[in-house]
Motif scaffolding. Sequence first.
Motif, PDB file in Angstrom:
ATOM      1  N   GLU A  52       1.448  27.309 -11.521  1.00  0.00           N
ATOM      2  CA  GLU A  52       1.608  26.993 -12.925  1.00  0.00           C
ATOM      3  C   GLU A  52       2.608  25.729 -13.136  1.00  0.00           C
ATOM      4  OE1 GLU A  52       1.869  30.123 -15.950  1.00  0.00           O
ATOM      5  OE2 GLU A  52       1.930  31.434 -14.303  1.00  0.00           O
ATOM      6  N   VAL A  53       3.582  25.769 -12.313  1.00  0.00           N
ATOM      7  CA  VAL A  53       4.627  24.684 -12.769  1.00  0.00           C
ATOM      8  C   VAL A  53       3.912  23.378 -12.081  1.00  0.00           C
ATOM      9  CG1 VAL A  53       6.848  24.029 -11.832  1.00  0.00           C
ATOM     10  CG2 VAL A  53       6.461  26.577 -12.171  1.00  0.00           C
ATOM     11  N   LEU A  54       3.351  23.368 -11.174  1.00  0.00           N
ATOM     12  CA  LEU A  54       2.572  22.201 -10.757  1.00  0.00           C
ATOM     13  C   LEU A  54       1.775  21.515 -11.633  1.00  0.00           C
ATOM     14  CD1 LEU A  54       1.611  22.950  -6.897  1.00  0.00           C
ATOM     15  CD2 LEU A  54       3.582  21.541  -7.800  1.00  0.00           C
TER      16      LEU A  54
ATOM     17  N   THR B 197       9.978  34.984 -13.744  1.00  0.00           N
ATOM     18  CA  THR B 197       8.958  35.592 -13.655  1.00  0.00           C
ATOM     19  C   THR B 197       7.811  34.764 -14.473  1.00  0.00           C
ATOM     20  OG1 THR B 197       9.269  37.096 -15.394  1.00  0.00           O
ATOM     21  CG2 THR B 197       9.599  37.687 -12.972  1.00  0.00           C
ATOM     22  N   THR B 198       8.071  33.923 -15.311  1.00  0.00           N
ATOM     23  CA  THR B 198       7.089  33.146 -16.036  1.00  0.00           C
ATOM     24  C   THR B 198       7.218  31.585 -16.369  1.00  0.00           C
ATOM     25  OG1 THR B 198       8.091  33.348 -18.355  1.00  0.00           O
ATOM     26  CG2 THR B 198       6.677  35.132 -17.665  1.00  0.00           C
ATOM     27  N   LEU B 199       6.405  31.021 -16.776  1.00  0.00           N
ATOM     28  CA  LEU B 199       6.637  29.552 -16.785  1.00  0.00           C
ATOM     29  C   LEU B 199       7.596  29.010 -17.848  1.00  0.00           C
ATOM     30  CD1 LEU B 199       5.872  26.558 -15.938  1.00  0.00           C
ATOM     31  CD2 LEU B 199       3.807  26.798 -17.519  1.00  0.00           C
TER      32      LEU B 199
ATOM     33  N   ARG C  44      14.815  26.938 -18.666  1.00  0.00           N
ATOM     34  CA  ARG C  44      15.989  26.902 -17.838  1.00  0.00           C
ATOM     35  C   ARG C  44      16.311  25.275 -17.460  1.00  0.00           C
ATOM     36  NH1 ARG C  44      19.122  25.025 -15.248  1.00  0.00           N
ATOM     37  NH2 ARG C  44      20.551  25.545 -13.476  1.00  0.00           N
ATOM     38  N   TYR C  45      14.858  24.658 -16.956  1.00  0.00           N
ATOM     39  CA  TYR C  45      14.902  23.483 -16.379  1.00  0.00           C
ATOM     40  C   TYR C  45      14.532  22.108 -17.182  1.00  0.00           C
ATOM     41  CZ  TYR C  45      15.752  25.896 -12.018  1.00  0.00           C
ATOM     42  OH  TYR C  45      16.201  26.644 -11.094  1.00  0.00           O
TER      43      TYR C  45
END
Length: 572
Positions: A198-200, A239-241, A247-248
């Motif tokens: 998901e992050v990708l 635990t989630t996107l 946070r980032y």
Amino acid sequence: MKRLLRLPSLLRLTLVFLIALVFQNCSEQKIKETTDETLNITEYLRENPDYSMFLEILDITNYASFMNTYGTYTIFIPNNAAVQAYLNDVGATSLSQVPMTDLQNIAMLHILDQKVNTTSFTDGKIATPSLYGQYLVTGASNKNGVSSTTVNKDASIIASNIELGNGVVHVIDKVLRVADKTLAQTIEADPNLSLFTEVLKATGWFETLNQPLTDKTDIDSYLTVLAQTNEVFEAAGYTTLDQLKSRYSHLNNPLDLKDSLNLFVSYRVLPRLQYLADIAITPSLVTKAPLEVISTKLSKDTILLNEDIFNGVLEKGVAIDRSVSDVTASNGVLHYVEGNMAIKKRVPAPVYFEFTDIAEFRRLTAFWKKPGAAYEKLTVDNAGIDVTWDGKASDANAYIAYNKAADGTGITSGIAGCWGADVCEIFRFRDANAQNVAFKTPVIIKGRYKIWISYRQQATKLGNVKVFFDGIEMPRQVNLHEGGNTDTANTPETVLESQGYKRYASPWSNRVNCRLVGVVDVTTTGRHTLMLQSQGNFSAQSWFDIAEFRPVEMNQLWPKFAAGKSTLVQQP
């Protein structure tokens, strides 16, 4: 004929024998032209019915004739049971139903154009790629109490090192499969990497990792990914996107290359094809995050990322999970890390590099930093980790040495006046033996630094030394003739500093000196190369103590170095 019959019987017999002998000499003789009856690989396969199905693959693809020629090949041969299991897996009843391209890829993947015995296998990739272009990975496994060597984590070697006329054969119990999924597809196919996937996709890196190779023979065109599992994310509190974005993603646009979430991903993408065997010997890894690197450290059989000591404090690193890493993809290789990693943002900090604090000396456990005097040579063939030079192993004068003075409370004008009472000695520092001596520095944080070189002076038989940082020549040279007597007129230290000198040790000795060689911009955090180059045919030993990398805004005179000890002396 009548005349022949009238001859005496003995004479007739002799004549017949001579005629037969003439005919025998005129007939073609069959001469054995070969002296080696060892079978070639194809011949060996034809002699062994257990491998007939793989031989059929070679016959269909025309690799059978190729493997019957002169050469030094390695071939991994799946037995008939393995090939039949492959047919069942692809839904075919015979090899004739398998596309020709697939059979050609299988044949090429099982052949190496170099002879490799199992004694050369390591826990990682085989140094020589297959004819297909992908590397094979070997390791060890234990199934039902039986240990075996595996290939590509799945196939076990059941017979090995069969020497043939044109190479060596290893028999395996499964057909090796070409890695035809991209890094993106490989990651997406692992349910344990669903959040990482998901992050990708959110950052646009999925598309990048899904691009096919432009040239599979060029390892620079591949990519390497350090992936985090859902379990690793959960242990870090995510635990989630949406939690990761919160946070980032400081720009609230993960697709922006400057966004922190995008950098979070790019920090885990490395250029080039880098298996664990490559990472283990690479002190720092360049990442796709601009100007950011990851330091590496090998602790026994564990590869640690970003485990460093800064300002005397150990910062724990993150381990790579070797058991599941080294996953080959069509455009790179995938590794799994056991902890959450963040880019280490640091300000420039001083680095005090003792020339004796190198791996080659540290492994001299009976001598290095131990009480008492010590002198131990290091030859060219024992170097290559933290130091290299251009000498020859056969040259008795081409060496450097660990030289330590005896411990004591009194500070003499010799080596005991150096930091730690030891020096790195370069013997015959000249073009005929060792003109260029290159050291790997500790990790230096990116920034602007002044470089100081400290040494033990010798007034004769030596000369000037050029200093290079990552191949860039520094503007000032070190004159090994100059000692602490530059201070005979009680010149104030600030004046000495303005002239490019300083009293680096305390108490100060007139046999040691310290020279400012230049200012350098360190563009990446990591280990770098510092090279010393002699400018003459020195006929005596050279002794080097410390290379200081001090941020330009830092006090260049304090702290000093305790002569004869391994401690710092702070400003009063």
